[in-house]
Design a protein around this motif. Structure first.
Motif, PDB file in Angstrom:
ATOM      1  N   TYR A 195       0.816  -1.220   0.000  1.00 43.56           N
ATOM      2  CA  TYR A 195       0.000   0.000   0.000  1.00 43.56           C
ATOM      3  C   TYR A 195       0.849   1.268   0.000  1.00 43.56           C
ATOM      4  N   TYR A 196       1.973   1.232   0.646  1.00 38.61           N
ATOM      5  CA  TYR A 196       2.896   2.369   0.611  1.00 38.61           C
ATOM      6  C   TYR A 196       4.259   1.894   1.106  1.00 38.61           C
ATOM      7  N   GLU A 197       5.288   2.533   0.641  1.00 36.54           N
ATOM      8  CA  GLU A 197       6.644   2.311   1.135  1.00 36.54           C
ATOM      9  C   GLU A 197       7.432   3.591   0.942  1.00 36.54           C
ATOM     10  N   VAL A 198       7.851   4.178   2.039  1.00 37.03           N
ATOM     11  CA  VAL A 198       8.592   5.435   2.010  1.00 37.03           C
ATOM     12  C   VAL A 198       9.976   5.178   2.587  1.00 37.03           C
ATOM     13  N   THR A 199      11.005   5.591   1.871  1.00 37.77           N
ATOM     14  CA  THR A 199      12.389   5.437   2.322  1.00 37.77           C
ATOM     15  C   THR A 199      13.057   6.797   2.347  1.00 37.77           C
ATOM     16  N   HIS A 200      13.782   7.064   3.439  1.00 40.88           N
ATOM     17  CA  HIS A 200      14.486   8.346   3.534  1.00 40.88           C
ATOM     18  C   HIS A 200      15.831   8.153   4.222  1.00 40.88           C
TER      19      HIS A 200
END
Length: 368
Positions: free
Chosen positions: A75-80
């Protein structure tokens, strides 16, 4: 004696948002990644990851073969990158001691399924940190947070009245027939709300009949074109018997438990649905029954405090010190406020004291 570990603590934690520590669409999660080292240490990268996904897996045995079924959905994947490469050799140096790197992540405000867990399928929402050092293996830490999707008032038929009717002939140890119809005001109800059930019963048989009610859940799992269904009764109730040749309209209020998980209708591989079954218990005969769909909506709690706006080092602008230290110098320590009310472990109602050196399961996780 083995060599003393350079990294003494590596953990990720977040702040509670309300008394139940349940997040929903558009909420912001404030937290921190903690790195404690025993000496000056080179770091190649420090990465923050937020992820929401569903997985289904089961197997079926037969005399001929054993077949496994799997499916997944993201559904979502955020990498920082929290620590960016600041040196020519692609590393950064942090000094001896405890370092705290704050983060602030906003959950997407769109249709995302709620946290769910069973033996063959789950929907998880998690925060993860990865610490990469030159040549060495990546060190990982993660924690889950409970997400409940906001009520979808666009669900077809949500506010429509529900109706069903049934006729039954009584032939064994009796004669005649029984007919009844069932009405509810709508399909959608919030947690803790009462469902008013109106049943009109006409008993033209030679036996008495007893109206009974069952609220049950239906869990459906989908993978590779196959479906697996599990049902489980939530609660039962009944009314006084209707005598032979009697006709009555009866009303019963079925209260949805406050802790009953909301329906999950926005996931293609896992569905959590509810049914209200109304039936007439007739001795020595099969019971006529009517099933009506029920959608359980979340009674979400507002945040217990106003969430602070992201400051320097927060959000998804560059993390840490915006002005890196000169080559070979240790960047200044960043300190985030400790959580006032630590979050509970995934799936639990009460929270033990948070130990910043481990995740909420009491151990480091080596794989995602």
């Amino acid at each position: 004696m083995g060599k003393k570990m350079t990294i003494k603590t590596f953990a990720i934690e977040y702040d509670s948002i309300n008394s139940k520590n349940i997040f929903t669409n558009g909420d912001t999660i404030n937290g921190r990644i903690i790195v404690e080292v025993s000496k000056e240490t080179k770091i190649q990268a420090l990465i923050f990851i937020a992820k929401g996904e569903a997985n289904v897996c089961w197997s079926e045995d037969s005399e001929q073969y054993n077949q496994g079924f799997r499916s997944s959905e993201k559904y979502y994947e955020v990498t920082h990158h929290i620590l960016r490469e600041a040196r020519q050799d692609g590393t950064e140096i942090i000094g001896k001691g405890r370092h705290v790197f704050p983060f602030s992540y906003t959950i997407p405000d769109r249709k995302i399924p709620s946290t769910f867990k069973s033996s063959i399928g789950k929907i998880v929402h998690k925060l993860k940190a990865e610490l990469k050092q030159s040549i060495k293996l990546t060190k990982k830490a993660k924690t889950h947070f409970k997400f409940v999707s906001a009520a979808d008032m666009d669900t077809p038929g949500l506010m429509d009245p529900q109706y069903g009717c049934k006729d039954k002939s009584v032939r064994v140890f009796g004669s005649g027939n029984v007919s009844f119809d069932v009405h509810t005001k709508r399909m959608g109800y919030t947690q803790g709300e009462g469902i008013q059930v109106i049943a009109g019963i006409s008993n033209r048989s030679s036996r008495s009949v007893k109206p009974k009610f069952t609220l049950y859940e239906e869990r459906s799992f989908f993978a590779q074109g196959q479906r697996r269904v599990h049902t489980n009764e939530i609660l039962k109730d009944k009314l006084e018997p209707i005598k032979s040749s009697d006709k009555k309209t009866v009303t019963k209020v079925i209260t949805i438990p406050r802790d009953l998980p909301p329906s999950i209708l926005n996931c293609s591989i896992i569905k959590l649905e509810y049914r209200l079954k109304v039936y007439l218990n007739i001795k020595c005969a099969s019971d006529p029954e009517i099933k009506l769909p029920i959608v359980v909506l979340p009674a979400l709690e507002a945040p217990s405090h106003k969430q602070p706006p992201p400051s320097a080092g927060f959000g998804f602008e560059p993390f840490g010190n915006p002005n890196p230290a000169p080559l070979g110098m240790t960047p200044p320590l960043q300190v985030a406020p400790r959580p006032v009310d630590p979050p509970p472990p995934y799936g639990a109602c009460a929270a033990p004291a948070m130990n910043p050196s481990v995740n909420q399961y009491g151990q480091y996780e080596n794989k995602f």
